[in-house]
Design an enzyme around this catalytic site. Structure first.
Site, PDB file in Angstrom:
ATOM      1  N   ASP A  19       0.774  -1.213  -0.165  1.00  0.00           N
ATOM      2  CA  ASP A  19       0.203  -0.109   0.069  1.00  0.00           C
ATOM      3  C   ASP A  19       1.054   1.283   0.038  1.00  0.00           C
ATOM      4  OD1 ASP A  19      -2.643   1.026   2.097  1.00  0.00           O
ATOM      5  OD2 ASP A  19      -2.139   1.610   0.228  1.00  0.00           O
ATOM      6  N   SER A  21      -3.235  -9.960   1.959  1.00  0.00           N
ATOM      7  CA  SER A  21      -3.009 -10.318   3.319  1.00  0.00           C
ATOM      8  C   SER A  21      -2.005 -10.968   3.911  1.00  0.00           C
ATOM      9  CB  SER A  21      -4.457 -11.149   3.604  1.00  0.00           C
ATOM     10  OG  SER A  21      -5.586 -10.120   3.528  1.00  0.00           O
TER      11      SER A  21
HETATM   12  N1  APR Z   1       5.598  -5.324  -4.702  1.00  0.00           N
HETATM   13  C1  APR Z   1       4.916  -6.663  -4.485  1.00  0.00           C
HETATM   14  N2  APR Z   1       4.790  -7.230  -3.341  1.00  0.00           N
HETATM   15  C2  APR Z   1       4.850  -6.445  -2.210  1.00  0.00           C
HETATM   16  C3  APR Z   1       5.621  -5.162  -2.222  1.00  0.00           C
HETATM   17  C4  APR Z   1       5.857  -4.708  -3.513  1.00  0.00           C
HETATM   18  N3  APR Z   1       6.317  -3.572  -3.792  1.00  0.00           N
HETATM   19  N4  APR Z   1       5.627  -4.975  -1.108  1.00  0.00           N
HETATM   20  C5  APR Z   1       5.316  -5.798  -0.136  1.00  0.00           C
HETATM   21  N5  APR Z   1       4.815  -6.780  -1.048  1.00  0.00           N
HETATM   22  C6  APR Z   1       4.135  -8.015  -0.684  1.00  0.00           C
HETATM   23  C7  APR Z   1       4.472  -8.282   1.007  1.00  0.00           C
HETATM   24  O1  APR Z   1       5.672  -9.266   0.816  1.00  0.00           O
HETATM   25  C8  APR Z   1       3.390  -9.384   1.245  1.00  0.00           C
HETATM   26  O2  APR Z   1       3.524 -10.612   0.626  1.00  0.00           O
HETATM   27  O3  APR Z   1       2.830  -7.835  -0.700  1.00  0.00           O
HETATM   28  C9  APR Z   1       2.335  -8.752   0.235  1.00  0.00           C
HETATM   29  C10 APR Z   1       1.150  -8.056   1.342  1.00  0.00           C
HETATM   30  O4  APR Z   1       1.680  -7.473   2.425  1.00  0.00           O
HETATM   31  P1  APR Z   1       1.340  -6.073   3.205  1.00  0.00           P
HETATM   32  O5  APR Z   1       1.641  -5.116   2.075  1.00  0.00           O
HETATM   33  O6  APR Z   1       1.620  -6.042   4.369  1.00  0.00           O
HETATM   34  O7  APR Z   1      -0.358  -6.157   2.988  1.00  0.00           O
HETATM   35  P2  APR Z   1      -1.479  -7.070   3.912  1.00  0.00           P
HETATM   36  O8  APR Z   1      -0.688  -8.185   4.295  1.00  0.00           O
HETATM   37  O9  APR Z   1      -2.581  -7.248   3.146  1.00  0.00           O
HETATM   38  O10 APR Z   1      -1.719  -5.813   4.854  1.00  0.00           O
HETATM   39  C11 APR Z   1      -2.696  -4.825   4.745  1.00  0.00           C
HETATM   40  O11 APR Z   1      -0.757  -3.394   5.619  1.00  0.00           O
HETATM   41  O12 APR Z   1       0.412  -1.920   4.450  1.00  0.00           O
HETATM   42  C12 APR Z   1      -0.894  -1.899   5.291  1.00  0.00           C
HETATM   43  O13 APR Z   1      -2.303  -0.276   4.566  1.00  0.00           O
HETATM   44  C13 APR Z   1      -2.074  -1.645   4.772  1.00  0.00           C
HETATM   45  O14 APR Z   1      -3.558  -1.645   6.671  1.00  0.00           O
HETATM   46  C14 APR Z   1      -2.807  -2.522   5.243  1.00  0.00           C
HETATM   47  C15 APR Z   1      -2.370  -3.584   5.653  1.00  0.00           C
END
Ligand code: APR
Length: 174
Positions: A35, A123
């Protein structure tokens, strides 16, 4: 045209796609992880579009399992599709809600004529969803969408942020 599904390791913000999916939260106002990366790389236009969606459609926040499209700002993609995945330890139906996220994102992509669509591991980061189960659910949901839309011509990419994560996805793709 046939639908395709493939795995890629990399940074989703750099992919030239019709749509990239953002693992957002209900506020739609940004955060960490993917995000944060999408908002940083895409710039203020994405947040402005999210704020407008909050004002006009979801004043209480994006419901779990729902998905909304915004422009992609400075990203090479055309659209960002924001979804709020289930928080694994507290969601009453984490598997069902994760599947709903993938399904709604594909429907929103299809409604916006977005054929090349990339997903991060929704997630599987902060929200704590076990990666093996998430991979199984993602692939099964995407395949079910393909079965229901055989002529959509969708090219879906599951983006792993590490080779280890890509290996998990590839095991479930077989
Ligand atoms: N490109 C691809 N994948 C990514 C990237 C990127 N630039 N950055 C992180 N990831 C991967 C992570 O390694 C993980 O496997 O995206 C996946 C989802 O991780 P998160 O970003 O932590 O998302 P999520 O687990 O759905 O949690 C969402 O986290 O960042 C906050 O605002 C967001 O509150 C929400 C929560």
């Amino acid at each position: 045209m046939t639908n395709t599904l493939k795995i890629l390791t990399g940074d989703i913000t750099r992919l030239v796609m019709d749509a990239i999916v953002n693992a957002a939260n209900a506020s739609l106002l940004g955060g960490g992880g993917v995000d944060g990366a999408i908002h940083r790389a895409g710039g203020p236009a994405i947040l402005e579009a999210c704020q407008r969606i909050r004002r006009e459609r979801y004043p209480e926040g994006l419901p779990s399992g729902e998905a909304v499209a915004t422009p992609a700002g400075n990203l090479p993609a055309r659209l960002v599709i924001h979804t709020a995945g289930p928080i694994h330890h507290s969601d009453p139906d984490p598997d069902g809600n994760l599947a709903r996220c993938y399904r709604r994102c594909l429907e929103v992509a299809h409604e916006n004529q977005a054929r090349r669509v990339a997903f991060p591991g929704i997630s599987t980061g902060v929200y704590g969803f076990p990666k093996e189960t998430a991979a199984r659910i993602a692939i099964a949901t995407i395949r079910a969408f393909f079965d229901a839309h055989p002529d959509a011509g969708m090219a879906v990419t599951l983006v792993a942020f590490s080779d280890a994560d890509a290996e998990i996805l590839r095991r479930h793709l077989k």
